[in-house]
Design a protein around this motif. Structure first.
Motif, PDB file in Angstrom:
ATOM      1  N   LEU A 252       0.787  -1.296  -0.115  1.00 41.41           N
ATOM      2  CA  LEU A 252      -0.044  -0.124  -0.046  1.00 41.41           C
ATOM      3  C   LEU A 252       0.801   1.281  -0.027  1.00 41.41           C
ATOM      4  CD1 LEU A 252      -2.589  -1.186   2.436  1.00 41.41           C
ATOM      5  CD2 LEU A 252      -2.994  -0.865   0.034  1.00 41.41           C
ATOM      6  N   GLY A 253       2.055   1.379   0.527  1.00 35.39           N
ATOM      7  CA  GLY A 253       2.956   2.364   0.420  1.00 35.39           C
ATOM      8  C   GLY A 253       3.257   2.735  -1.034  1.00 35.39           C
ATOM      9  N   ALA A 254       3.024   1.722  -2.072  1.00 30.35           N
ATOM     10  CA  ALA A 254       3.379   2.116  -3.351  1.00 30.35           C
ATOM     11  C   ALA A 254       2.275   2.782  -4.035  1.00 30.35           C
ATOM     12  CB  ALA A 254       3.879   0.952  -4.237  1.00 30.35           C
ATOM     13  N   THR A 255       1.176   2.804  -3.226  1.00 27.27           N
ATOM     14  CA  THR A 255      -0.201   3.535  -3.749  1.00 27.27           C
ATOM     15  C   THR A 255      -0.536   2.925  -5.007  1.00 27.27           C
ATOM     16  OG1 THR A 255       0.916   5.567  -4.829  1.00 27.27           O
ATOM     17  CG2 THR A 255       0.022   5.640  -2.681  1.00 27.27           C
ATOM     18  N   PRO A 256      -0.802   1.692  -5.205  1.00 23.50           N
ATOM     19  CA  PRO A 256      -1.076   0.845  -6.388  1.00 23.50           C
ATOM     20  C   PRO A 256      -2.542   1.174  -6.723  1.00 23.50           C
ATOM     21  CG  PRO A 256      -1.456  -0.452  -4.405  1.00 23.50           C
ATOM     22  CD  PRO A 256      -0.887   0.922  -4.046  1.00 23.50           C
ATOM     23  N   SER A 257      -2.576   0.939  -8.264  1.00 21.48           N
ATOM     24  CA  SER A 257      -3.759   1.075  -8.941  1.00 21.48           C
ATOM     25  C   SER A 257      -5.105   0.128  -8.493  1.00 21.48           C
ATOM     26  CB  SER A 257      -3.762   1.094 -10.338  1.00 21.48           C
ATOM     27  OG  SER A 257      -3.441  -0.477 -10.772  1.00 21.48           O
ATOM     28  N   VAL A 258      -6.098   0.175  -8.782  1.00 18.73           N
ATOM     29  CA  VAL A 258      -7.251  -0.768  -8.314  1.00 18.73           C
ATOM     30  C   VAL A 258      -6.856  -1.995  -8.983  1.00 18.73           C
ATOM     31  CG1 VAL A 258      -9.785  -1.186  -8.784  1.00 18.73           C
ATOM     32  CG2 VAL A 258      -9.102   1.106  -8.300  1.00 18.73           C
ATOM     33  N   HIS A 259      -6.264  -2.422 -10.072  1.00 25.18           N
ATOM     34  CA  HIS A 259      -6.045  -3.435 -10.677  1.00 25.18           C
ATOM     35  C   HIS A 259      -4.912  -4.150 -10.069  1.00 25.18           C
ATOM     36  CE1 HIS A 259      -9.053  -2.588 -13.997  1.00 25.18           C
ATOM     37  NE2 HIS A 259      -8.346  -1.416 -14.219  1.00 25.18           N
ATOM     38  N   VAL A 260      -4.124  -3.506  -9.611  1.00 28.94           N
ATOM     39  CA  VAL A 260      -2.856  -4.340  -8.942  1.00 28.94           C
ATOM     40  C   VAL A 260      -3.392  -4.522  -7.524  1.00 28.94           C
ATOM     41  CG1 VAL A 260      -0.702  -3.774  -7.772  1.00 28.94           C
ATOM     42  CG2 VAL A 260      -1.364  -2.620  -9.950  1.00 28.94           C
ATOM     43  N   VAL A 261      -4.163  -3.757  -6.854  1.00 32.09           N
ATOM     44  CA  VAL A 261      -4.849  -4.190  -5.514  1.00 32.09           C
ATOM     45  C   VAL A 261      -5.676  -5.565  -5.712  1.00 32.09           C
ATOM     46  CG1 VAL A 261      -6.543  -3.514  -3.699  1.00 32.09           C
ATOM     47  CG2 VAL A 261      -4.946  -1.911  -4.709  1.00 32.09           C
ATOM     48  N   ILE A 262      -6.432  -5.587  -6.815  1.00 27.04           N
ATOM     49  CA  ILE A 262      -7.170  -6.864  -7.001  1.00 27.04           C
ATOM     50  C   ILE A 262      -6.338  -7.981  -7.374  1.00 27.04           C
ATOM     51  CG2 ILE A 262      -8.863  -7.744  -8.729  1.00 27.04           C
ATOM     52  CD1 ILE A 262      -9.978  -5.093  -9.041  1.00 27.04           C
ATOM     53  N   ALA A 263      -5.345  -7.758  -7.907  1.00 22.62           N
ATOM     54  CA  ALA A 263      -4.384  -9.174  -8.270  1.00 22.62           C
ATOM     55  C   ALA A 263      -3.624  -9.354  -6.808  1.00 22.62           C
ATOM     56  CB  ALA A 263      -3.167  -8.536  -9.272  1.00 22.62           C
ATOM     57  N   ALA A 264      -3.265  -8.568  -6.165  1.00 24.74           N
ATOM     58  CA  ALA A 264      -2.767  -8.526  -4.850  1.00 24.74           C
ATOM     59  C   ALA A 264      -3.706  -9.437  -3.984  1.00 24.74           C
ATOM     60  CB  ALA A 264      -2.233  -7.459  -4.154  1.00 24.74           C
ATOM     61  N   VAL A 265      -4.938  -9.073  -3.928  1.00 25.45           N
ATOM     62  CA  VAL A 265      -5.870  -9.491  -3.050  1.00 25.45           C
ATOM     63  C   VAL A 265      -6.089 -11.196  -3.511  1.00 25.45           C
ATOM     64  CG1 VAL A 265      -8.335  -9.696  -2.329  1.00 25.45           C
ATOM     65  CG2 VAL A 265      -7.075  -7.509  -2.321  1.00 25.45           C
ATOM     66  N   THR A 266      -6.286 -11.277  -4.816  1.00 25.15           N
ATOM     67  CA  THR A 266      -6.539 -12.661  -5.485  1.00 25.15           C
ATOM     68  C   THR A 266      -5.378 -13.694  -5.189  1.00 25.15           C
ATOM     69  OG1 THR A 266      -7.772 -11.667  -7.236  1.00 25.15           O
ATOM     70  CG2 THR A 266      -7.016 -13.852  -7.517  1.00 25.15           C
ATOM     71  N   ILE A 267      -4.081 -12.947  -5.186  1.00 18.78           N
ATOM     72  CA  ILE A 267      -2.950 -13.857  -5.185  1.00 18.78           C
ATOM     73  C   ILE A 267      -2.724 -14.028  -3.674  1.00 18.78           C
ATOM     74  CG2 ILE A 267      -0.377 -14.240  -5.212  1.00 18.78           C
ATOM     75  CD1 ILE A 267      -0.618 -12.351  -7.761  1.00 18.78           C
ATOM     76  N   LEU A 268      -2.976 -13.190  -2.849  1.00 17.34           N
ATOM     77  CA  LEU A 268      -2.820 -13.472  -1.301  1.00 17.34           C
ATOM     78  C   LEU A 268      -3.957 -14.397  -0.791  1.00 17.34           C
ATOM     79  CD1 LEU A 268      -1.922  -9.961  -0.017  1.00 17.34           C
ATOM     80  CD2 LEU A 268      -0.406 -11.911  -0.049  1.00 17.34           C
ATOM     81  N   PHE A 269      -5.030 -14.352  -1.266  1.00 16.21           N
ATOM     82  CA  PHE A 269      -6.103 -15.047  -0.822  1.00 16.21           C
ATOM     83  C   PHE A 269      -5.861 -16.670  -1.440  1.00 16.21           C
ATOM     84  CE2 PHE A 269     -10.415 -17.140  -1.438  1.00 16.21           C
ATOM     85  CZ  PHE A 269     -10.816 -17.011  -0.340  1.00 16.21           C
ATOM     86  N   LEU A 270      -5.709 -16.753  -2.552  1.00 15.92           N
ATOM     87  CA  LEU A 270      -5.178 -18.079  -3.229  1.00 15.92           C
ATOM     88  C   LEU A 270      -4.020 -18.695  -2.252  1.00 15.92           C
ATOM     89  CD1 LEU A 270      -5.070 -20.161  -5.235  1.00 15.92           C
ATOM     90  CD2 LEU A 270      -3.166 -18.741  -6.415  1.00 15.92           C
ATOM     91  N   LEU A 271      -2.847 -18.117  -1.981  1.00 16.07           N
ATOM     92  CA  LEU A 271      -1.917 -18.473  -1.224  1.00 16.07           C
ATOM     93  C   LEU A 271      -2.673 -19.053   0.212  1.00 16.07           C
ATOM     94  CD1 LEU A 271       1.253 -16.436  -2.331  1.00 16.07           C
ATOM     95  CD2 LEU A 271       0.615 -18.943  -2.925  1.00 16.07           C
ATOM     96  N   ALA A 272      -3.050 -18.060   1.060  1.00 14.43           N
ATOM     97  CA  ALA A 272      -3.723 -18.090   2.423  1.00 14.43           C
ATOM     98  C   ALA A 272      -4.619 -19.307   2.524  1.00 14.43           C
ATOM     99  CB  ALA A 272      -4.435 -16.964   2.769  1.00 14.43           C
ATOM    100  N   THR A 273      -5.650 -19.407   1.470  1.00  7.74           N
ATOM    101  CA  THR A 273      -6.398 -20.514   1.449  1.00  7.74           C
ATOM    102  C   THR A 273      -5.904 -21.907   1.154  1.00  7.74           C
ATOM    103  OG1 THR A 273      -8.249 -19.076   0.556  1.00  7.74           O
ATOM    104  CG2 THR A 273      -8.756 -21.059   0.608  1.00  7.74           C
ATOM    105  N   ALA A 274      -4.930 -22.068   0.118  1.00  9.03           N
ATOM    106  CA  ALA A 274      -4.256 -23.128  -0.144  1.00  9.03           C
ATOM    107  C   ALA A 274      -3.471 -23.963   0.924  1.00  9.03           C
ATOM    108  CB  ALA A 274      -3.554 -23.166  -1.377  1.00  9.03           C
ATOM    109  N   LEU A 275      -2.627 -23.181   1.590  1.00  7.57           N
ATOM    110  CA  LEU A 275      -2.064 -23.309   2.657  1.00  7.57           C
ATOM    111  C   LEU A 275      -2.533 -23.470   4.075  1.00  7.57           C
ATOM    112  CD1 LEU A 275       1.263 -21.348   1.482  1.00  7.57           C
ATOM    113  CD2 LEU A 275       0.600 -23.723   1.078  1.00  7.57           C
ATOM    114  N   ARG A 276      -3.400 -22.775   4.028  1.00  2.55           N
ATOM    115  CA  ARG A 276      -3.817 -23.066   5.745  1.00  2.55           C
ATOM    116  C   ARG A 276      -4.273 -24.244   6.037  1.00  2.55           C
ATOM    117  NH1 ARG A 276      -7.996 -23.140   9.491  1.00  2.55           N
ATOM    118  NH2 ARG A 276      -8.349 -21.459  10.583  1.00  2.55           N
TER     119      ARG A 276
END
Length: 347
Positions: A252-276
């Motif tokens: 968030l310090g890099a003030t990303p665009s909405v599309h970057v935020v969506i990509a980051a959320v998707t990837i983080l959620f993928l990793l978190a859900t798969a590895l939980r």
């Protein structure tokens, strides 16, 4: 705590406890990304955030792999989310009533294993998105994004289930559930006491301090039915959330665009859900940044709110330690001191 106990606890923080669920996580993460992308494309990102939040509350912490068990869990959580959102809307402008509702919801989750912490979270997190509601008709209308989020979980989970059957893969059994508490009423009482203290602390904090609601969620997600499970969860959340806060601050310090935020959320959620299923620590690292972004999407919270969340997590852990570990050591001592005196009076 002896060194051997510390070493054993550290081992459990990172030790694999189950198998990753990449296929299911991919279906769920793809659906979450589609919700955020579609809502942004049509100019209703805030509405998409409400659907995504309901999606997350229904999909986590994990879903069974068996057909009917999975549908049952999704249904119970979906109804819980709808009820929680209704309570949030009906208690708008009534902070005391809402605080009572949070404690009551947490009590329900502590007593009913199928509901769990979802009940309390459903009364805490929707406050960021839901507007003030005046009439019952507007309450019903405003609930549809939360119903849509649950429906999206059903579609994604059924998509995974069908593909899994086509590939003729037998579902692996889920990792063993945590042991039930020795006394459900005792666990519920500890949850209520810890939440009451957390709510009082939040009331004392500055009103303009962002992210204070994470103190309540920290208490709710840290306290477990058994003391040794609570000890492990504290270690997992303190270590994982610290790393997760750093990830959120950098992103968030890099003030990303909405599309970057969506990509980051998707990837983080993928990793978190798969590895939980492998270890909760992985969720504690990657789940909170995704939830932080979704909870305030499409707005970007200040990069330092990740640090505030760590502080709230530390404070919440301290409250849990006091209720679960310190209290039982102090109160029985007083009882033992009073018992001889009482027995001397009786004949």
């Amino acid at each position: 705590m002896r060194w051997s106990s510390v070493r054993s606890l550290a081992t459990h923080v990172v030790r694999p406890m189950g198998h990753p669920q990449w296929a299911m996580a991919l279906f769920l993460a793809t659906m979450l990304g589609a919700i955020l992308t579609a809502s942004a494309a049509i100019g209703h990102a805030k509405l998409g955030a409400a659907v995504a939040l309901s999606f997350l509350l229904t999909a986590v912490p994990s879903l069974p792999q068996q057909l009917w068990a999975g549908l049952e869990v999704i249904t119970v959580r979906g109804v819980t989310v709808l009820c929680g959102a209704s309570v949030v809307m009906l208690t708008d402008g009534l902070p005391t009533v809402r605080a009572i509702a949070i404690v009551a919801a947490a009590l329900l989750g502590a007593m009913v294993d199928r509901v769990g912490p979802t009940a309390g979270l459903a009364v805490i997190l929707p406050t960021i998105h839901l507007p003030a509601i005046v009439t019952p008709q507007s309450v019903l209308f405003a609930l549809w994004p939360y119903a849509a989020g649950t429906l999206a979980v059903v579609i994604a989970w059924l998509g995974w289930s069908i593909s899994n059957r086509i590939r003729q893969n037998d579902p692996r059994p889920n990792p063993s559930r945590i042991n039930p508490p020795d006394s459900p009423h005792g666990h519920a009482a500890r949850v209520c006491l810890a939440l009451i203290i957390a709510l009082m602390v939040v009331h004392l904090l500055p009103a303009d301090l962002p992210g204070t609601h994470w103190l309540i969620t920290s208490v709710l997600l840290t306290i477990q039915p058994q003391p040794h499970q609570t000890r492990l969860r504290i270690a997992q959340r303190l270590s994982g959330n610290t790393i997760g806060a750093f990830i959120a601050a950098v992103a968030l310090g890099a003030t990303p665009s909405v599309h970057v935020v969506i990509a980051a959320v998707t990837i983080l959620f993928l990793l978190a859900t798969a590895l939980r299923p492998v270890n909760y620590t992985w969720w504690a690292v990657m789940g909170p940044p995704a939830l932080l972004m979704v909870s305030e999407y499409p707005a970007l919270f200040p990069w330092y709110e990740g640090g505030i969340r760590v502080a709230m997590n530390l404070l919440g852990s301290a409250i849990v330690v006091f209720i679960v570990f310190v209290g039982p050591r102090v109160w029985p001592v007083r009882n033992r001191i009073a018992t001889p005196h009482d027995s001397g009076i009786r004949t």
